[in-house]
Design a protein around this motif. Sequence first.
Motif, short mmCIF file in Angstrom:
data_model
loop_
_atom_site.label_atom_id
_atom_site.label_comp_id
_atom_site.label_asym_id
_atom_site.label_seq_id
_atom_site.Cartn_x
_atom_site.Cartn_y
_atom_site.Cartn_z
N GLY A 84 1.05 -1.10 0.38
CA GLY A 84 -0.16 -0.22 -0.09
C GLY A 84 0.27 1.08 0.54
N LEU A 85 2.23 1.49 0.97
CA LEU A 85 2.42 2.66 0.80
C LEU A 85 3.58 2.53 -0.26
N ILE A 86 4.05 1.87 -1.39
CA ILE A 86 4.30 1.97 -2.68
C ILE A 86 3.85 2.12 -3.52
N ASN A 87 2.38 1.51 -3.26
CA ASN A 87 1.54 1.78 -4.34
C ASN A 87 1.08 3.70 -4.53
N ALA A 88 0.70 3.95 -3.32
CA ALA A 88 0.52 6.00 -2.83
C ALA A 88 1.85 6.32 -3.34
N ALA A 89 2.72 5.44 -2.91
CA ALA A 89 4.40 7.22 -3.89
C ALA A 89 4.72 6.99 -4.84
N THR A 90 4.26 5.80 -5.18
CA THR A 90 4.79 5.66 -6.80
C THR A 90 4.49 5.28 -7.89
N ASN A 91 2.81 4.85 -6.89
CA ASN A 91 1.36 4.34 -8.50
C ASN A 91 2.56 3.54 -9.13
N THR A 92 3.03 2.54 -8.53
CA THR A 92 3.45 0.56 -8.36
C THR A 92 2.27 0.30 -8.45
N PRO A 93 1.31 -0.50 -9.70
CA PRO A 93 0.67 -1.58 -9.38
C PRO A 93 1.06 -2.74 -8.48
N LEU A 94 -0.04 -2.92 -8.12
CA LEU A 94 0.31 -3.82 -6.26
C LEU A 94 0.48 -4.96 -6.92
N ASP A 95 -0.11 -5.58 -7.77
CA ASP A 95 1.03 -6.82 -8.64
C ASP A 95 2.42 -6.73 -8.61
N GLU A 96 2.92 -5.47 -9.33
CA GLU A 96 3.96 -5.53 -9.33
C GLU A 96 4.79 -5.07 -7.84
N ILE A 97 4.26 -5.28 -6.71
CA ILE A 97 5.15 -4.86 -5.89
C ILE A 97 5.04 -6.31 -5.26
N ASN A 98 6.49 -6.83 -4.84
CA ASN A 98 6.77 -7.78 -4.25
C ASN A 98 7.53 -7.79 -2.87
N SER A 99 7.60 -8.53 -2.11
CA SER A 99 8.85 -8.72 -0.57
C SER A 99 9.95 -9.20 -1.21
N PRO A 100 11.06 -8.63 -0.74
CA PRO A 100 12.31 -8.25 -1.46
C PRO A 100 13.04 -9.41 -0.96
N THR A 101 12.52 -10.80 -0.13
CA THR A 101 12.94 -12.13 0.92
C THR A 101 14.40 -12.06 -0.51
N PHE A 102 14.31 -12.70 -1.35
CA PHE A 102 15.29 -13.32 -1.87
C PHE A 102 16.10 -12.41 -2.16
N THR A 103 15.57 -10.67 -3.10
CA THR A 103 16.90 -10.28 -3.86
C THR A 103 17.37 -9.19 -2.56
N LEU A 104 17.22 -8.77 -1.62
CA LEU A 104 16.69 -8.17 -0.54
C LEU A 104 16.83 -6.94 -0.54
N MET A 105 16.70 -6.25 -1.10
CA MET A 105 16.10 -4.89 -1.65
C MET A 105 15.53 -4.14 -3.37
N ASN A 106 14.29 -3.92 -3.09
CA ASN A 106 13.82 -3.12 -4.36
C ASN A 106 14.23 -2.20 -4.14
N ARG A 107 13.93 -1.17 -5.49
CA ARG A 107 13.63 0.13 -5.60
C ARG A 107 12.76 0.28 -6.71
N TYR A 108 11.90 1.09 -6.08
CA TYR A 108 10.87 2.17 -6.82
C TYR A 108 10.71 3.40 -7.44
N GLN A 109 11.20 3.14 -8.80
CA GLN A 109 10.67 5.00 -9.09
C GLN A 109 9.44 5.36 -8.88
N GLY A 110 9.54 6.51 -8.30
CA GLY A 110 8.34 7.33 -8.15
C GLY A 110 8.96 8.53 -7.31
N ASP A 111 7.99 9.43 -7.17
CA ASP A 111 8.83 11.38 -6.83
C ASP A 111 7.65 10.74 -5.12
N PRO A 112 8.33 10.72 -4.11
CA PRO A 112 10.11 9.76 -4.33
C PRO A 112 10.00 8.57 -4.11
N VAL A 113 11.31 8.45 -4.87
CA VAL A 113 11.86 6.98 -5.34
C VAL A 113 11.60 6.31 -3.58
#
Length: 187
Positions: free
Chosen positions: A52-81
Amino acid sequence: MGKQVTISTYITSCSESETIELGRKIGSLLVPGDRIYLCGDLGTGKTRIAKGLINAATNTPLDEINSPTFTLMNRYQGDPVVYHADLYRIENDDLEEVGIEMVEESQGVLVVEWAEKIALPSEDCLRIDLEHTDDENVRIITLEWNVTSSWSSRLCGRLPSGNQDSASGCKSRTQNYLCYGESLCRS
């Protein structure tokens, strides 16, 4: 040095969609440099809040937001990043691998799941604790911030208030309280 005064509010979420919506409300208030620390047991809804946080802040669709359990960190472009870290698989000795220090030096927003594994700063951060209840769909979500932080003005009047979910009969509620001391208001 005086004791730190924090404000805590707890919210009862009656469903995954309510938890995501709470994340959206908070996400719409994010500014560059914010730090959000998510704590709680497995399955309490940390990833739902983060979505919800990432969706509202970056307009990234919910189905494209995943927990980075294996990648450790994901970056979502937006204002703010927004940088989304997950420390579930990380041992304390391996925290440098994640890159949190790099993000903390940037003006991006940092959202950290399993944040209990790191020393949480007492400055202008928002800590969100999620807890299971006897009802598998209901979560108690506690938001906590320093009384002098910018979160006080940003969250005031913008959190959900009590409402009745007619389908489940669950009554959502919000309650504020002040804490005095070095630690957070938990036993």
